[in-house]
Design an enzyme around this catalytic site. Structure first.
Site, mmCIF file in Angstrom:
data_model
loop_
_atom_site.group_PDB
_atom_site.id
_atom_site.type_symbol
_atom_site.label_atom_id
_atom_site.label_comp_id
_atom_site.label_asym_id
_atom_site.label_seq_id
_atom_site.Cartn_x
_atom_site.Cartn_y
_atom_site.Cartn_z
ATOM 1 N N THR A 1 -3.089 -4.895 49.151
ATOM 2 C CA THR A 1 -4.186 -4.028 48.685
ATOM 3 C C THR A 1 -5.519 -4.635 49.075
ATOM 4 O OG1 THR A 1 -5.225 -2.941 46.787
ATOM 5 C CG2 THR A 1 -4.276 -5.101 46.367
ATOM 6 N N GLY B 1 -9.814 -5.217 42.133
ATOM 7 C CA GLY B 1 -9.400 -4.912 40.760
ATOM 8 C C GLY B 1 -7.889 -4.775 40.666
ATOM 9 N N GLU C 1 -4.322 3.322 57.651
ATOM 10 C CA GLU C 1 -4.996 4.541 57.208
ATOM 11 C C GLU C 1 -4.156 5.268 56.155
ATOM 12 O OE1 GLU C 1 -7.006 8.482 59.117
ATOM 13 O OE2 GLU C 1 -5.711 7.266 60.402
ATOM 14 N N ASP D 1 -0.130 3.321 45.948
ATOM 15 C CA ASP D 1 -1.161 4.354 46.011
ATOM 16 C C ASP D 1 -1.332 4.846 44.588
ATOM 17 O OD1 ASP D 1 -3.129 5.705 47.408
ATOM 18 O OD2 ASP D 1 -1.929 7.527 47.539
ATOM 19 N N TYR E 1 -12.265 4.114 37.765
ATOM 20 C CA TYR E 1 -12.609 5.124 36.763
ATOM 21 C C TYR E 1 -12.426 4.624 35.322
ATOM 22 C CZ TYR E 1 -12.327 8.405 40.717
ATOM 23 O OH TYR E 1 -12.521 9.057 41.914
ATOM 24 N N HIS F 1 -0.703 2.823 33.918
ATOM 25 C CA HIS F 1 0.162 3.357 34.963
ATOM 26 C C HIS F 1 0.731 2.228 35.827
ATOM 27 C CE1 HIS F 1 -3.977 2.899 35.947
ATOM 28 N NE2 HIS F 1 -3.837 3.140 37.237
HETATM 29 P P1 ITT Z 1 -5.651 -0.065 48.617
HETATM 30 O O1 ITT Z 1 -5.268 1.251 49.230
HETATM 31 O O2 ITT Z 1 -6.048 -1.072 49.634
HETATM 32 O O3 ITT Z 1 -4.612 -0.569 47.655
HETATM 33 P P2 ITT Z 1 -7.670 1.546 47.265
HETATM 34 O O4 ITT Z 1 -8.812 1.242 46.343
HETATM 35 O O5 ITT Z 1 -7.959 2.399 48.481
HETATM 36 O O6 ITT Z 1 -6.983 0.157 47.711
HETATM 37 P P3 ITT Z 1 -5.970 3.637 46.305
HETATM 38 O O7 ITT Z 1 -5.982 4.362 47.579
HETATM 39 O O8 ITT Z 1 -4.678 3.509 45.570
HETATM 40 O O9 ITT Z 1 -6.525 2.151 46.417
HETATM 41 O O10 ITT Z 1 -7.081 4.340 45.424
HETATM 42 C C1 ITT Z 1 -7.024 4.230 44.116
HETATM 43 C C2 ITT Z 1 -8.368 4.616 43.532
HETATM 44 O O11 ITT Z 1 -8.078 5.213 42.260
HETATM 45 C C3 ITT Z 1 -9.179 3.363 43.266
HETATM 46 O O12 ITT Z 1 -10.105 3.106 44.270
HETATM 47 C C4 ITT Z 1 -9.812 3.686 41.932
HETATM 48 O O13 ITT Z 1 -10.998 4.411 42.147
HETATM 49 C C5 ITT Z 1 -8.803 4.608 41.251
HETATM 50 N N1 ITT Z 1 -7.883 3.835 40.374
HETATM 51 C C6 ITT Z 1 -6.590 3.472 40.609
HETATM 52 N N2 ITT Z 1 -6.102 2.731 39.619
HETATM 53 C C7 ITT Z 1 -7.089 2.611 38.716
HETATM 54 C C8 ITT Z 1 -7.202 1.946 37.491
HETATM 55 O O14 ITT Z 1 -6.223 1.209 36.988
HETATM 56 N N3 ITT Z 1 -8.368 2.051 36.836
HETATM 57 C C9 ITT Z 1 -9.380 2.767 37.334
HETATM 58 N N4 ITT Z 1 -9.383 3.404 38.494
HETATM 59 C C10 ITT Z 1 -8.232 3.329 39.200
#
Ligand code: ITT
Length: 208
Positions: A10, A14, A43, A72, A164, A190
Site C-alpha cells: 500500500t 494510514g 493502476e 482496496d 474519511y 472494516h
Molecule cells: P493503496 O491503493 O496504495 O493501498 P489508497 O489510499 O489508494 O492506497 P484505496 O484505493 O484502497 O487506497 O483507497 C481507499 C480510500 O478510502 C483511502 O484513500 C481513504 O480515503 C478511504 N479509506 C479507506 N479506509 C479508510 C479508513 O479506515 N478510514 C478512513 N478512510 C478510509
C-alpha cells in the site's frame, strides 16, 4: 507449507500503520513498499474493490516475487448510490457531484465534497468496505472482506485515523472514527475484520 514474510503493498501511510498493528502477532515478517529498492506503479482501474485488490496483489507479488497483501477499501454512502465506493481515494477529482478544489490535502477535499453532497439530507447512512487479497506468487491467492456500518457526521471531528475517519460515526458510537484509539478502531473497523478473517484462513493453510 511455510510463509516467512509478506509485503503490505500500500502507498497509504494510514493503512500501512493499521496493517502493521493488525499483523504484529502472526509470526511472519511484515515488509512495506519502503523496504523495496525498485518501485513500481500499479493502476487501480477496475470497477469493484475485489478486482482492484486482486490486480494490486498480483502485480506486486509477481514483480517482487514474494507473498503480498493488498487492499482496496472505500466508503459507500447510501444517499449517493454507494459513491464514493471504489473512487474513495480520488473522490474530489471525479465528475460525479462536481470536482472539489484541493486546499490543504486530498483527504480534506474528499471530506468537503462528501459533506457538500449530503448538505440538508436526512439519510446519512454509510459503510466502510475493505477487501484484502493475499497472493503467493508461487501457489495461490485468497481474499477476505470486512464492513463497518455507520453514518456521516455533519462536520469533521477528531485527529486519529486517516481519510474519511473524521466524518464517520460507527454504529453504536457517539463519536467519529477519528476520535477512537487505534486499538478501538482496529476492533470494529472494516480492515480489522477483513484482516482477522484472512489470518484465520492463512493459519489453516500454513499448518496444513
Ligand atoms: P493503496 O491503493 O496504495 O493501498 P489508497 O489510499 O489508494 O492506497 P484505496 O484505493 O484502497 O487506497 O483507497 C481507499 C480510500 O478510502 C483511502 O484513500 C481513504 O480515503 C478511504 N479509506 C479507506 N479506509 C479508510 C479508513 O479506515 N478510514 C478512513 N478512510 C478510509
Amino acid at each position: 507449507m511455510q510463509i516467512d514474510k509478506v509485503l503490505i503493498a500500500t502507498t497509504n501511510k494510514g493503512k500501512l500503520k493499521e496493517f502493521k498493528q493488525l499483523l504484529s502477532n502472526i509470526g511472519i515478517e511484515v515488509l512495506s513498499l519502503e523496504d523495496m529498492k525498485e518501485k513500481i506503479d500499479v493502476e487501480e482501474n477496475k470497477k469493484t474493490f475485489l478486482e482492484n485488490a486482486i490486480k494490486k496483489a498480483k502485480e506486486y507479488a509477481k514483480f517482487y516475487k514474494i507473498p503480498v497483501i493488498a487492499e482496496d477499501a472505500g466508503l459507500e454512502v447510501e444517499e449517493l448510490g454507494r459513491y464514493p465506493g471504489v473512487y474513495s481515494a480520488r473522490f474530489y477529482d471525479i465528475e460525479f457531484g462536481g470536482k472539489e478544489p484541493v486546499k490543504d490535502n486530498k483527504d480534506k477535499a474528499n471530506i468537503n465534497k462528501l459533506l457538500r453532497l449530503l448538505e440538508g439530507k436526512e439519510n446519512r447512512k454509510a459503510r466502510f468496505v475493505s477487501v484484502i487479497v493475499f497472493y503467493n506468487p508461487e501457489d495461490f491467492g485468497i481474499w477476505a472482506e470486512g464492513y463497518c456500518k455507520g453514518k456521516i457526521a455533519k462536520k469533521p471531528v477528531g485527529e486519529g485515523g486517516f481519510g474519511y475517519d473524521p466524518i464517520f460515526i460507527p454504529e453504536g458510537y457517539k463519536k467519529t472514527m477519528a476520535q477512537l484509539t487505534s486499538e478501538e478502531k482496529n476492533k470494529i473497523s472494516h480492515r480489522g475484520k477483513a484482516v482477522r478473517k484472512l489470518i484465520s484462513i492463512l493459519k489453516k493453510i500454513i499448518t496444513a
